[in-house]
Design a protein around this motif. Structure first.
Motif, mmCIF file in Angstrom:
data_model
loop_
_atom_site.group_PDB
_atom_site.id
_atom_site.type_symbol
_atom_site.label_atom_id
_atom_site.label_comp_id
_atom_site.label_asym_id
_atom_site.label_seq_id
_atom_site.Cartn_x
_atom_site.Cartn_y
_atom_site.Cartn_z
ATOM 1 N N MET A 195 0.833 -1.205 0.000
ATOM 2 C CA MET A 195 0.000 0.000 0.000
ATOM 3 C C MET A 195 0.865 1.251 0.000
ATOM 4 O O MET A 195 0.606 2.214 -0.743
ATOM 5 C CB MET A 195 -0.912 -0.003 1.224
ATOM 6 C CG MET A 195 -2.026 -1.021 1.202
ATOM 7 S SD MET A 195 -3.398 -0.578 0.106
ATOM 8 C CE MET A 195 -4.136 0.772 1.027
ATOM 9 N N GLU A 196 1.899 1.261 0.825
ATOM 10 C CA GLU A 196 2.746 2.440 0.943
ATOM 11 C C GLU A 196 3.664 2.600 -0.257
ATOM 12 O O GLU A 196 3.767 3.694 -0.833
ATOM 13 C CB GLU A 196 3.575 2.351 2.226
ATOM 14 C CG GLU A 196 4.470 3.561 2.451
ATOM 15 C CD GLU A 196 5.210 3.504 3.779
ATOM 16 O OE1 GLU A 196 6.070 4.367 4.005
ATOM 17 O OE2 GLU A 196 4.923 2.587 4.587
ATOM 18 N N ASP A 197 4.334 1.514 -0.673
ATOM 19 C CA ASP A 197 5.342 1.626 -1.722
ATOM 20 C C ASP A 197 4.731 1.777 -3.115
ATOM 21 O O ASP A 197 5.301 2.465 -3.970
ATOM 22 C CB ASP A 197 6.265 0.401 -1.701
ATOM 23 C CG ASP A 197 7.125 0.324 -0.451
ATOM 24 O OD1 ASP A 197 7.140 1.321 0.310
ATOM 25 O OD2 ASP A 197 7.757 -0.725 -0.219
ATOM 26 N N ALA A 198 3.611 1.124 -3.363
ATOM 27 C CA ALA A 198 3.009 1.160 -4.694
ATOM 28 C C ALA A 198 1.924 2.226 -4.832
ATOM 29 O O ALA A 198 1.461 2.496 -5.928
ATOM 30 C CB ALA A 198 2.421 -0.208 -5.037
ATOM 31 N N ASP A 199 1.509 2.823 -3.705
ATOM 32 C CA ASP A 199 0.436 3.821 -3.697
ATOM 33 C C ASP A 199 -0.836 3.254 -4.321
ATOM 34 O O ASP A 199 -1.500 3.904 -5.136
ATOM 35 C CB ASP A 199 0.861 5.096 -4.425
ATOM 36 C CG ASP A 199 -0.107 6.253 -4.155
ATOM 37 O OD1 ASP A 199 -0.801 6.214 -3.127
ATOM 38 O OD2 ASP A 199 -0.174 7.176 -5.003
ATOM 39 N N VAL A 200 -1.180 2.018 -3.931
ATOM 40 C CA VAL A 200 -2.407 1.392 -4.404
ATOM 41 C C VAL A 200 -3.484 1.528 -3.332
ATOM 42 O O VAL A 200 -3.221 1.983 -2.214
ATOM 43 C CB VAL A 200 -2.183 -0.088 -4.771
ATOM 44 C CG1 VAL A 200 -1.239 -0.195 -5.961
ATOM 45 C CG2 VAL A 200 -1.641 -0.887 -3.586
ATOM 46 N N ASP A 201 -4.696 1.140 -3.681
ATOM 47 C CA ASP A 201 -5.839 1.336 -2.788
ATOM 48 C C ASP A 201 -6.352 0.040 -2.174
ATOM 49 O O ASP A 201 -7.200 0.076 -1.277
ATOM 50 C CB ASP A 201 -6.972 2.008 -3.559
ATOM 51 C CG ASP A 201 -6.540 3.355 -4.097
ATOM 52 O OD1 ASP A 201 -6.597 4.334 -3.344
ATOM 53 O OD2 ASP A 201 -6.106 3.420 -5.269
ATOM 54 N N GLY A 202 -5.860 -1.075 -2.651
ATOM 55 C CA GLY A 202 -6.296 -2.364 -2.136
ATOM 56 C C GLY A 202 -5.754 -3.465 -3.017
ATOM 57 O O GLY A 202 -4.794 -3.259 -3.780
ATOM 58 N N PHE A 203 -6.408 -4.630 -2.970
ATOM 59 C CA PHE A 203 -5.860 -5.794 -3.655
ATOM 60 C C PHE A 203 -6.976 -6.625 -4.288
ATOM 61 O O PHE A 203 -8.111 -6.663 -3.800
ATOM 62 C CB PHE A 203 -5.052 -6.651 -2.677
ATOM 63 C CG PHE A 203 -3.899 -5.901 -2.081
ATOM 64 C CD1 PHE A 203 -2.711 -5.772 -2.771
ATOM 65 C CD2 PHE A 203 -4.029 -5.264 -0.853
ATOM 66 C CE1 PHE A 203 -1.659 -5.034 -2.240
ATOM 67 C CE2 PHE A 203 -2.995 -4.530 -0.311
ATOM 68 C CZ PHE A 203 -1.800 -4.413 -1.010
ATOM 69 N N ASN A 204 -6.601 -7.262 -5.378
ATOM 70 C CA ASN A 204 -7.453 -8.190 -6.102
ATOM 71 C C ASN A 204 -6.946 -9.583 -5.729
ATOM 72 O O ASN A 204 -5.948 -10.057 -6.284
ATOM 73 C CB ASN A 204 -7.310 -7.919 -7.602
ATOM 74 C CG ASN A 204 -8.449 -8.454 -8.410
ATOM 75 O OD1 ASN A 204 -9.525 -8.720 -7.890
ATOM 76 N ND2 ASN A 204 -8.230 -8.614 -9.702
#
Length: 456
Positions: A388-397
């Motif tokens: 979440m922190e390193d990739a700046d994503v919002d969640g996971f599939n």
């Protein structure tokens, strides 16, 4: 809880396909797997209830419209290992899952290349009615030659032309969903619908001619929540224009971050709020009570994986027949554009390994197109937080290699740890899928669908 900052909430989607082998190849052989039950309603209802118990935003049901026959020029390897073949229609099971749940959303893959927008708009509105606003659409243009030759085309449309056609498809469905019926068209007072509040869309374009009114009255979301997963320049531009959720595949956070940044920059150029797009990389989690038990579980999964089946899947994805290569010969000696890109990908992941076709097939056997997190609840939670922190994503599939046991393990073991950290929903908020993804039941004003809305 605010979704901003380092402590933002982790949004969860479950990933399945109506088949025995999707991202993990050959694991239907594992004794914990019941993937062969994909043909039965009880299997899907159980899956939906597991995910809802974990407060997942949605179940994403992927799809492919043709057999995987690039490897060896035939479908044999895909059939032996159950690689996306056989597969059933993902749309038809959604109503049953919706009836068995109250909150879980359902995102489904449907191709713009092989649907007619007028009929498709009615299908999705119907599902939005029946789910009470919980339906999403993963927009694809379809890349398989086998789909093209079985669905009315002499050959596959060129890549960029598929996206040009998809742009017009989106314009038509936006007109049908947003612009044909006013919100107050259905009055049920002497007359059912006021004809003055319903109008034809009058679309006359290069690919589609749609003259009349939408067949369905407006649903809770009108336009379903929109997802997309393109990574080519045309795909990135399409996602930046239309997507509210973006599915992506990357083995390391740095690769995911690069794609996220590119899509958000493109969205900003098109006048959209780049933070309104939510990103969900594929992830496979193998969880157990302890790290040691999780590693043992992963080893049992890997023992069932098929390297040849994995290469059959990658052959279809890359449109390159990997069977012509010596499975034990290092790939750096193969000089084609497609193979070179494959070599670069895996060399970046681990430059110390000698990457042969067999080694790659074994590496992707459990996780498919994304990383595998193996460990205790705390170890897995740490890994998700790092992404979440390193990739700046919002969640996971989240894929399930041994359906439905993988999703059940995640909900029973990892979700409580994430809740303890305040990182996932303690309970559902909102009623529609879009409210959980972008904050409101209707498309945002900066989304292109909004321009077609009919307001008094």
């Amino acid at each position: 809880m605010s979704d901003e900052g380092a402590g933002r909430r982790i949004r969860l989607h479950g990933l399945r396909q109506s088949t025995v082998g999707h991202t993990a190849v050959g694991l239907w052989r594992h004794p914990d797997s019941r993937a062969h039950e994909y043909r039965e309603l009880h299997h899907w209802i159980e899956t939906a209830r597991i995910l809802e118990r974990g407060c997942f935003d949605a179940l994403f049901v992927a799809d492919a419209l043709g057999p995987l026959d690039t490897y060896q020029g035939r479908v044999d390897a895909a059939l032996r290992d159950g690689v996306q073949t056989p597969t059933d229609d993902p749309l038809l099971v959604i109503s049953a899952m919706a009836a068995a749940t109250e909150h879980l959303g359902f995102a489904v893959t449907v191709s713009t290349t092989y649907e007619q927008p007028y009929a498709f708009a009615r299908k999705m509105t119907t599902l939005d009615h029946l789910t009470r606003g919980r339906i999403g659409w993963n927009i694809v243009t379809s890349a398989l030659d086998s789909a093209a030759r079985n669905l009315g085309l002499e050959r596959q449309l060129p890549h960029d032309e598929r996206y040009v056609r998809a742009e017009e498809f989106m314009e038509v469905v936006y007109k049908l969903w947003e612009g044909s019926w006013r919100d107050d068209a259905v009055v049920r007072d002497g007359v059912f619908a006021d004809p003055a509040r319903v109008r034809p869309v009058l679309h006359d374009g290069e690919y589609y001619r749609v003259r009349d009114i939408a067949l369905s009255e407006p649903s809770a979301q009108r336009t379903p929540t929109l997802y997309q997963a393109g990574t080519s320049p045309a795909g990135i531009a399409f996602a930046a224009r239309h997507a509210e959720g973006v599915f992506l595949s990357a083995y390391e956070p740095a690769g995911a971050r690069s794609l996220v940044d590119r899509v958000r920059a493109s969205a900003a150029e098109q006048g959209r709020d780049p933070r309104s797009l939510k990103f969900f990389p594929i992830m496979t989690v193998v969880a157990a009570e302890t790290d040691e038990a999780a590693r043992a579980k992963y080893a049992s999964y890997a023992a069932c994986a098929s390297w040849e089946g994995s290469l059959a899947r990658w052959s279809a994805l890359m449109q390159i027949d990997l069977s012509v290569l010596d499975p034990d010969k290092p790939l750096e000696y193969v000089d084609t554009d497609g193979i070179r890109g494959m070599v670069e990908l895996f060399t970046t992941l681990d430059p110390t390994r000698t990457w042969t076709p067999r080694a790659i097939g074994e590496f992707v056997g459990v996780g498919g197109g994304g990383p595998v997190l193996v460990g205790s609840p705390a170890t897995v939670a740490d890994g998700l937080e790092r992404w979440m922190e390193d990739a700046d994503v919002d969640g996971f599939n989240l894929a399930d290699p041994v359906a439905p046991a993988g999703h059940r393990d995640f909900v029973d073991l990892v979700v409580p740890e994430l809740r303890r950290r305040g990182r996932v929903w303690p309970a559902y908020e909102g009623t529609t899928l879009r409210e959980r993804i972008s904050g409101g039941p209707r498309v945002r004003p900066d989304h292109p669908a909004h321009a077609h809305r009919w307001t008094p």
